[in-house]
Design an enzyme around this catalytic site. Structure first.
Site, mmCIF file in Angstrom:
data_model
loop_
_atom_site.group_PDB
_atom_site.id
_atom_site.type_symbol
_atom_site.label_atom_id
_atom_site.label_comp_id
_atom_site.label_asym_id
_atom_site.label_seq_id
_atom_site.Cartn_x
_atom_site.Cartn_y
_atom_site.Cartn_z
ATOM 1 N N ASN A 143 0.799 -1.217 0.000
ATOM 2 C CA ASN A 143 0.000 0.000 0.000
ATOM 3 C C ASN A 143 0.836 1.272 0.000
ATOM 4 O O ASN A 143 0.333 2.336 -0.324
ATOM 5 C CB ASN A 143 -1.002 0.008 1.163
ATOM 6 C CG ASN A 143 -0.322 0.042 2.516
ATOM 7 O OD1 ASN A 143 0.854 -0.271 2.648
ATOM 8 N ND2 ASN A 143 -1.071 0.425 3.527
ATOM 9 N N GLY A 148 0.419 2.060 7.781
ATOM 10 C CA GLY A 148 -0.542 2.505 6.789
ATOM 11 C C GLY A 148 -1.933 2.116 7.234
ATOM 12 O O GLY A 148 -2.208 1.983 8.424
ATOM 13 N N GLU A 149 -2.801 1.912 6.263
ATOM 14 C CA GLU A 149 -4.162 1.454 6.512
ATOM 15 C C GLU A 149 -4.937 2.391 7.444
ATOM 16 O O GLU A 149 -5.880 1.981 8.111
ATOM 17 C CB GLU A 149 -4.203 0.034 7.093
ATOM 18 C CG GLU A 149 -3.588 -1.031 6.229
ATOM 19 C CD GLU A 149 -2.082 -1.134 6.422
ATOM 20 O OE1 GLU A 149 -1.608 -1.080 7.566
ATOM 21 O OE2 GLU A 149 -1.391 -1.249 5.401
ATOM 22 N N GLY A 150 -4.534 3.629 7.567
ATOM 23 C CA GLY A 150 -5.269 4.579 8.397
ATOM 24 C C GLY A 150 -5.059 4.418 9.883
ATOM 25 O O GLY A 150 -5.752 5.036 10.684
ATOM 26 N N SER A 151 -4.099 3.605 10.311
ATOM 27 C CA SER A 151 -3.920 3.347 11.738
ATOM 28 C C SER A 151 -3.500 4.597 12.503
ATOM 29 O O SER A 151 -3.941 4.819 13.631
ATOM 30 C CB SER A 151 -2.923 2.209 11.969
ATOM 31 O OG SER A 151 -1.739 2.436 11.245
#
Length: 177
Positions: A5, A136-139
């Site tokens: 990502n 990543g992944e909005g964490s």
């Protein structure tokens, strides 16, 4: 995890800021040297394909994934409906399409990835959290929400000087009569 990502994000950021792949590409989930070199090579090839393109929509179409395009839409909608949102690197593409979008963005964290710091600098926004994250992944964004909830609770529920019978201070530091 190594799910890839950060590669499209790095490619898009490099194109938007006119930087080489090496300047914006990090190890993501922990690539070794060979993996990082391969990642930089792939991003460099993608950048060569769009060389000379400055249109943010075109760069998004060429380099970003559907998840990034969806986030750009959220950021543009935030500006249209005047709703604050927590940002992602995709916000830079949205700002290039609609500069006023930056007025509705909240920066959650300062990533350890070079791309995150470069994006915040380009947006002119300070991060709230400095936790040396490489996620990543909005964490990182998710970490901001409890802080925003706490700030709102304090704003709504904190007593005022009048509520607590405290006299206001004057500029000279002495209580006003």
């Amino acid at each position: 995890m190594g799910i890839g990502n950060t590669a499209p994000t790095s490619a898009l950021l490099a194109a938007l800021l006119n930087l080489p792949a090496e300047a914006v590409t990090g190890r993501g989930a922990g690539l070794n040297d060979a993996g990082l070199a391969r990642k930089v090579q792939v991003i460099t090839q993608a950048l060569a394909r769009v060389q000379g393109t400055t249109d943010a929509k075109q760069l998004l179409a060429e380099l970003g994934g559907l998840e990034i395009a969806g986030m750009v839409g959220v950021f543009l909608g935030a500006r249209q409906y005047q709703i604050p949102v927590v940002l992602d690197v995709a916000a830079l593409a949205a700002m290039r399409m609609e500069p006023e979008v930056v007025d509705y963005l909240l920066a959650s964290h300062a990533s350890e990835e070079a791309s995150g710091r470069l994006a915040l600098d380009a947006l002119g926004l300070p991060a709230v959290i400095h936790g040396r994250l490489c996620l990543g992944e909005g964490s990182g964004a998710m970490m901001l929400f409890p802080l925003l909830d706490m700030a709102l609770s304090i704003y709504k529920n904190m007593g005022t000087f009048d509520d607590l019978s405290i006299k206001a201070y004057s500029r000279d530091g002495k209580p006003e009569e």
